[in-house]
Design a protein around this motif. Structure first.
Motif, PDB file in Angstrom:
ATOM      1  N   MET A   1       0.848  -1.178   0.000  1.00  0.00           N
ATOM      2  CA  MET A   1       0.000   0.000   0.000  1.00  0.00           C
ATOM      3  C   MET A   1       0.888   1.234   0.000  1.00  0.00           C
ATOM      4  O   MET A   1       2.035   1.192   0.404  1.00  0.00           O
ATOM      5  CB  MET A   1      -0.871  -0.054   1.265  1.00  0.00           C
ATOM      6  N   SER A   2       0.407   2.331  -0.472  1.00  0.00           N
ATOM      7  CA  SER A   2       1.105   3.585  -0.245  1.00  0.00           C
ATOM      8  C   SER A   2       0.066   4.674  -0.051  1.00  0.00           C
ATOM      9  O   SER A   2      -1.028   4.604  -0.578  1.00  0.00           O
ATOM     10  CB  SER A   2       2.052   3.920  -1.388  1.00  0.00           C
ATOM     11  N   GLU A 266      -1.869  -2.723  -3.061  1.00  0.00           N
ATOM     12  CA  GLU A 266      -1.316  -3.808  -3.867  1.00  0.00           C
ATOM     13  C   GLU A 266      -2.092  -5.098  -3.718  1.00  0.00           C
ATOM     14  O   GLU A 266      -2.660  -5.369  -2.671  1.00  0.00           O
ATOM     15  CB  GLU A 266       0.138  -4.065  -3.447  1.00  0.00           C
ATOM     16  N   HIS A 294       5.893   1.402  -6.899  1.00  0.00           N
ATOM     17  CA  HIS A 294       5.831   0.847  -5.540  1.00  0.00           C
ATOM     18  C   HIS A 294       4.846  -0.331  -5.490  1.00  0.00           C
ATOM     19  O   HIS A 294       5.196  -1.417  -5.027  1.00  0.00           O
ATOM     20  CB  HIS A 294       5.413   1.951  -4.561  1.00  0.00           C
ATOM     21  N   GLU A 295       3.621  -0.103  -5.977  1.00  0.00           N
ATOM     22  CA  GLU A 295       2.600  -1.153  -5.883  1.00  0.00           C
ATOM     23  C   GLU A 295       2.999  -2.388  -6.687  1.00  0.00           C
ATOM     24  O   GLU A 295       2.803  -3.524  -6.251  1.00  0.00           O
ATOM     25  CB  GLU A 295       1.237  -0.647  -6.365  1.00  0.00           C
ATOM     26  N   HIS A 298       5.228  -4.831  -5.017  1.00  0.00           N
ATOM     27  CA  HIS A 298       4.671  -5.693  -3.974  1.00  0.00           C
ATOM     28  C   HIS A 298       4.502  -7.136  -4.445  1.00  0.00           C
ATOM     29  O   HIS A 298       4.299  -8.025  -3.631  1.00  0.00           O
ATOM     30  CB  HIS A 298       3.335  -5.154  -3.487  1.00  0.00           C
ATOM     31  N   GLU A 328       6.702  -3.016   3.330  1.00  0.00           N
ATOM     32  CA  GLU A 328       6.498  -1.664   2.823  1.00  0.00           C
ATOM     33  C   GLU A 328       7.804  -0.876   2.651  1.00  0.00           C
ATOM     34  O   GLU A 328       7.980  -0.188   1.662  1.00  0.00           O
ATOM     35  CB  GLU A 328       5.544  -0.888   3.730  1.00  0.00           C
ATOM     36  N   TYR A 393       6.981   4.276   5.026  1.00  0.00           N
ATOM     37  CA  TYR A 393       7.383   4.617   3.648  1.00  0.00           C
ATOM     38  C   TYR A 393       8.595   5.530   3.608  1.00  0.00           C
ATOM     39  O   TYR A 393       9.185   5.749   2.556  1.00  0.00           O
ATOM     40  CB  TYR A 393       6.218   5.280   2.903  1.00  0.00           C
TER      41      TYR A 393
HETATM   42 ZN   LIG Z   1       2.912  -0.577  -0.241  1.00  0.00          ZN
END
Ligand SMILES: [Zn+2]
Length: 511
Positions: A1-2, A266, A294-295, A298, A328, A393
């Protein structure tokens, strides 16, 4: 996730194995009301007393937040095959107990959408939420479906009753109008976006990639997004040697006035983005691509590398894994370093996005005294735990940066964090979790004993991150000039060892 933090304006297939009669069948009607999902669950097989509790999720994998979906459910009714009501009891916060469950034939209830429902306690991230409007619906299934105790592994099919001209974006395969999931976990792992969407498709190596986009004012479309993402997808493939998925779907949702925390979530074969519909400038497109990087990463962790706590996911009681730093922090590190090593970004951009900004945000906006393990353990508790969660993050990505540098130093430039990740995928992988309790020892055993000290100091412990000391190992000069002013630059006269580590750090090592 972000998460997308607004204070800085930065963005920061399945095979059905069980018999058809054991399949639960959902129908979700989004045409009756623009704020409410009308859910009908058909149960075409006999349940026993042990299955009499119907469970709505308390949380969902990868969100690290408590959601208590039971809050959103109303008009819960259970029926026998003659349409006669069966008695039910609500057991707060997320369960319904069904009397005479052996006679159960179907369940009907309503669920409020999360976007337009005010939740003061435990607000739900928008990318893990749900929405209905005239021209679309966003379905994250954990926000509107549940499972009978003991039947979490049963296959499920789901029909979304929307408008005739809508198209459906989802990693789930569709058979006769029903999306097919092999279990409740698989359903939750597979977001669904229906409506007036644009679609673009490509291939990275042999992997088909699909992008579906809903954009409230039409500012973003899938083709333009794909154009901006191509280089990132290619460099991700180089970093990983080979993509660990055989198909992948991006679901984008842009809206004018987000009512909550936006960001992305994600999944094993997809990721879903709820973002403010800004103007699609180069800078904004880059931010979207950075989140997508980023996603997408994952797929490595937690999706292929995770502990038993993630493998046997507990929807009933939120259970933290202390290895959030890996899921993460390492993912965020990888998403930036792969762009640098793939020459998609230059060193200056990397220093700005992945180092300077991370140092300032982690130490100014968050409490730097919270260790990464403490952030993991407290994230589900709401309050201060939820507030400090975002630092994973920033501080988490920096810790991964220094772990990479330490590994390169100890291996004389031959074996960094990327190489560890590639080995971990081989050693563990889907369906084969690592040990929650012994992972740091296992990591030290497969690398160097000193890595356990690193973990004790900077992951388990709350020792201040050694920015200056570690960056100088690769010939980067770190200066803290003021609270909001950090300077990081390449040293002009690097020593031989610094130059050697810098060169090893800058490229994907041979594999
Ligand atoms: Zn993430």
């Amino acid at each position: 996730m972000s998460l997308k933090f607004r204070f800085l304006l930065l963005f920061t297939a399945s095979v059905l194995s069980l018999q058809a009669q054991d399949k639960l069948q959902y129908q979700i009607d989004v045409t009756k009301n623009t704020d409410t999902f009308y859910v009908d669950l058909n149960v075409p097989f006999k349940l026993g007393k042990a299955n009499s509790v119907f469970q709505f999720p308390a949380t969902a994998p990868g969100t690290y937040q408590t959601m208590n979906i039971g809050r959103l459910v109303s008009h819960f009714q259970a029926f026998n095959k003659n349409g006669k009501l069966l008695k039910t009891n609500f057991v707060a916060p997320n369960q319904y107990q069904i009397k005479k469950v052996k006679k159960l034939s179907n369940i009907r209830y309503q669920v409020a959408e999360t976007f337009d429902t005010q939740l003061t306690e435990y607000p739900i991230y928008m990318m893990a939420g749900s929405s209905i409007e005239d021209d679309h619906t966003l379905i994250n299934s954990h926000t509107m479906t549940g499972y009978f105790r003991g039947k979490q592994q049963n296959p499920i099919e789901m029909k979304v009753i929307g408008k005739p001209d809508w198209i459906t974006g989802s990693p789930l395969k569709e058979v006769n109008g029903y999306l097919q999931a092999e279990s409740f976990d698989h359903l939750v792992d597979s977001p669904i976006l229906c409506g007036k969407l644009s679609l673009a498709e490509t291939k990275v190596a042999d992997t088909p990639i699909r992008i579906f986009t809903y954009s409230e004012k039409g500012k973003y479309d899938s083709k333009a997004l794909l154009n901006h993402m191509q280089a990132m997808l290619q460099s991700a493939e180089k970093f990983l040697v080979k993509l660990p998925v055989d198909n992948y779907t991006f679901l984008y949702y842009f809206l004018q006035n987000p009512s909550g925390v936006t960001g992305a979530w994600e999944h094993s074969y997809s990721s879903e983005y709820v973002l403010a519909e800004t103007n699609p400038t180069e800078q904004n497109m880059k931010q979207v691509t950075d989140i997508a990087a980023h996603e997408f990463f994952h797929v490595v962790t937690p999706l292929n590398i995770h502990s038993e706590i993630i493998e046997h996911f507990n929807f009933e009681k939120p259970t933290p894994s202390e290895h959030l730093w890996l899921y993460e922090g390492v993912t965020e590190w990888a998403s930036h370093i792969q762009l640098l090593r793939g020459s998609v970004t230059d060193l200056k951009t990397y220093i700005q996005d992945a180092l300077k900004q991370k140092v300032i945000v982690s130490e100014v906006y968050f409490n730097p005294d919270w260790s990464l393990v403490k952030i993991a353990e407290e994230s589900f508790k709401g309050g201060e735990g939820a507030k400090q969660y975002g630092n994973i993050y920033y501080k988490g990505a920096l810790a991964a940066t220094y772990l990479d540098i330490r590994l390169l130093e100890l291996s004389n430039g031959k074996f960094g964090l990327r190489e560890v990740l590639l080995d971990l995928i081989k050693k563990y992988g889907k369906g084969n979790p690592f040990s929650e309790k012994t992972f740091f020892d296992d990591l030290a055993a497969m690398t160097f004993p000193e890595i356990k000290d690193f973990a004790n100091d900077y992951i388990i412990g709350d020792k201040a991150l050694p920015h200056e000391e570690y960056l100088s190992k690769i010939g980067l000069k770190y200066e803290r000039k003021a609270k909001m002013n950090v300077e990081i630059s390449e040293m002009e006269n690097k020593k031989e060892q610094q130059e050697k580590l810098f060169q090893a750090w800058l490229v994907n090592l041979p594999r």
